[in-house]
Design a protein around this motif. Structure first.
Motif, PDB file in Angstrom:
ATOM      1  N   THR A  42      -6.142 133.030  71.429  1.00  0.00           N
ATOM      2  CA  THR A  42      -5.687 134.287  70.835  1.00  0.00           C
ATOM      3  C   THR A  42      -5.554 134.164  69.321  1.00  0.00           C
ATOM      4  N   THR A  43      -4.928 133.085  68.866  1.00  0.00           N
ATOM      5  CA  THR A  43      -4.763 132.883  67.430  1.00  0.00           C
ATOM      6  C   THR A  43      -6.104 132.650  66.751  1.00  0.00           C
TER       7      THR A  43
ATOM      8  N   SER B 126      -8.998 133.853  67.739  1.00  0.00           N
ATOM      9  CA  SER B 126      -9.665 135.156  67.687  1.00  0.00           C
ATOM     10  C   SER B 126      -9.132 135.995  66.531  1.00  0.00           C
ATOM     11  N   ALA B 127      -7.799 136.044  66.402  1.00  0.00           N
ATOM     12  CA  ALA B 127      -7.187 136.849  65.347  1.00  0.00           C
ATOM     13  C   ALA B 127      -7.514 136.308  63.966  1.00  0.00           C
TER      14      ALA B 127
ATOM     15  N   VAL C 253     -10.669 143.290  67.328  1.00  0.00           N
ATOM     16  CA  VAL C 253     -10.419 142.140  68.191  1.00  0.00           C
ATOM     17  C   VAL C 253      -9.773 142.663  69.468  1.00  0.00           C
TER      18      VAL C 253
ATOM     19  N   THR D 233      -8.091 141.634  73.051  1.00  0.00           N
ATOM     20  CA  THR D 233      -7.502 140.563  73.845  1.00  0.00           C
ATOM     21  C   THR D 233      -7.375 141.018  75.291  1.00  0.00           C
TER      22      THR D 233
ATOM     23  N   ARG E  84       1.174 137.654  71.777  1.00  0.00           N
ATOM     24  CA  ARG E  84       1.002 136.836  70.575  1.00  0.00           C
ATOM     25  C   ARG E  84       0.096 137.497  69.550  1.00  0.00           C
ATOM     26  N   LEU E  85      -0.957 138.169  70.007  1.00  0.00           N
ATOM     27  CA  LEU E  85      -1.895 138.772  69.059  1.00  0.00           C
ATOM     28  C   LEU E  85      -1.194 139.864  68.250  1.00  0.00           C
TER      29      LEU E  85
ATOM     30  N   SER F 120       1.229 138.273  65.676  1.00  0.00           N
ATOM     31  CA  SER F 120       0.582 137.605  64.542  1.00  0.00           C
ATOM     32  C   SER F 120      -0.047 138.593  63.578  1.00  0.00           C
TER      33      SER F 120
ATOM     34  N   ALA G  73      -7.149 146.105  66.274  1.00  0.00           N
ATOM     35  CA  ALA G  73      -6.816 145.228  67.395  1.00  0.00           C
ATOM     36  C   ALA G  73      -6.404 146.062  68.589  1.00  0.00           C
TER      37      ALA G  73
ATOM     38  N   ASP H 130     -11.011 138.010  72.976  1.00  0.00           N
ATOM     39  CA  ASP H 130     -10.120 136.922  73.376  1.00  0.00           C
ATOM     40  C   ASP H 130      -9.957 136.996  74.888  1.00  0.00           C
TER      41      ASP H 130
ATOM     42  N   LEU I  74      -2.071 133.361  59.799  1.00  0.00           N
ATOM     43  CA  LEU I  74      -3.452 133.525  60.252  1.00  0.00           C
ATOM     44  C   LEU I  74      -4.444 133.129  59.165  1.00  0.00           C
TER      45      LEU I  74
END
Length: 418
Positions: A54-55, A57-58, A73, A75, A81-82, A85, A109, A174, A389
């Protein structure tokens, strides 16, 4: 007569020290070129659970937006989490704009809501009366919320919708944790097997036959089947399934066609799969599974991101020498001796950990020499904002040799020389 020379004895055996094996050289993974190239339209991040997909991807999406791309993006991981962040309270089934000050591109997102995606498909491809009938059907409610394989199929649907909209020139996906991350590759075949299965054909037989004549034709066999299934499933559930299948019958072809089209989209130029792992045996075994599966499916693989590595501050001092120096410092005593000895021992532990991680990475590269690798150091804490990020994005996209120790980003430690 001169004496004959004594016959020469066997030559003394030479004892050669075996040359050390050189470390396998992984190919460099240029993620900066991957995300900035206008030819790249879809990047799918996959891997085991808890490896930082996830991180990753972001961070890649943020780097692409700051490079001028229009990015979304997606998920499929229900964890938040996405959103955290990216500085958002929550994500839902519609893309949300992320404020990235100064970025020449755009970043959106979203998080897959499989039931809402299924509902939208029903509404879009049915008459209002038929859609209402389907949406209120109890079997449909269960199917769209928790039926095995629905999430993967809806991920295919959502990806196809995002790509068809042409609103974004880069889509980063993600995927869910563990091996189910690649289950969406099976979605078209699974849907076809479901639609062409014996039970579905029997349940839809009256509707397919059409009218009372059709009912007379199928009634005998269908009633026998109904009695058997009713005992197993219950009469009400069977009626719900039959009503659902009959209402959805006209949409089956569209489901299959769209899933197949998205599957082919994943194989075409412009799509890349990125496997994410940590330097742990289980995570790298999963990574090997993904690599083999993608190769079998002839899917385009960009490479492996080896996340959360622990490179030392310097590679000039080995773990053995650092431990020895710590002992000498303590024996010599003096002001600050304990602090200096503690720092040396921390370095020794870091070198030992880095060596272990490098051995695991070398084992993966030996098994998959064609897979490019990019190592990413572990963050000091959880990534929960855009600044965090950006730090990760720099590690993912920075020049290959631009590291504090000069070790290429394909490795944790310098390569051993033969």
């Amino acid at each position: 007569m001169p004496e004959e020379a004594a016959p020469a004895g066997p030559a003394p055996r030479q004892h050669h020290r075996p040359a050390p094996h050189s470390a396998p050289q992984a190919l460099p993974l240029d993620l900066a070129d991957l995300i900035t190239s206008r030819d790249t339209r879809i990047v799918v991040c996959c891997g085991a659970g808890g490896v930082g997909k996830t991180t990753t991807s972001a961070a890649l999406a943020l780097a692409a937006a700051e490079a001028g791309r229009s990015v979304v993006v997606l998920t499929i991981d229900p964890a938040r989490r996405l959103a955290q962040s990216l500085g958002l309270v929550e994500l839902d089934n519609e893309p949300r704009r992320v404020d990235v000050p100064g970025a020449p591109g755009e970043l959106h997102a979203m998080m897959l809501d499989m039931k809402r995606t299924f509902d939208d498909i029903v509404v879009a491809h049915s008459t209002p009366e038929r859609a209402e009938q389907i949406l209120e059907n109890p079997f449909y409610v269960a199917l769209s919320s928790s039926f095995a394989g629905t999430q993967e199929y809806m991920a295919m649907e959502k990806l196809g919708q995002l790509r068809a909209s042409e609103q974004w020139d880069l889509i980063i996906v993600d995927t869910p944790p563990s091996r189910s991350a690649l289950d969406f590759l099976d979605a078209p075949n699974r849907m076809s097997r479901f639609l062409d299965g014996t039970m579905i054909r029997l349940l839809t037989a009256p509707a397919r036959a059409g009218g009372r004549a059709g009912m007379r034709f199928v009634s005998a066999g269908f009633l026998v089947f109904s009695r058997i299934i009713s005992k197993v499933l219950g009469g009400q559930l069977l009626r719900d399934i039959s009503a659902f299948v009959s209402a959805l019958d006209t949409m089956f072809g569209g489901f299959r066609e769209r899933a197949t089209a998205t599957y082919e989209l994943l194989r075409r130029p412009g799509t890349w799969f990125l496997v994410v792992a940590t330097p742990e045996p289980d995570a790298l075994r999963e990574a090997s599974y993904f690599v083999d599966r993608l190769s079998a499916e002839e899917m385009p693989l960009a490479g492996l991101v080896l996340n959360r590595t622990h490179p030392p501050a310097t590679t000039a001092l080995s773990a053995t020498r650092a431990d020895g120096a710590a002992e000498e410092v303590l024996e010599a005593g003096g002001e600050g001796a304990e602090l200096a000895a503690g720092a040396l021992r921390v370095h020794a532990e870091r070198m030992t950990l880095a060596a272990r991680e490098q051995r695991l990475a070398d084992r993966f590269t030996s098994a998959h020499p064609e897979v490019a690798v990019r190592t990413v150091p572990a963050a000091a804490g959880d990534v929960h904002d855009l600044d965090g990020l950006r730090v990760m994005a720099d590690a993912l996209t920075g020049p290959d040799g631009d590291t504090p120790t000069g070790v290429p980003r394909t490795r944790v430690l310098p390569a051993r020389r033969s």
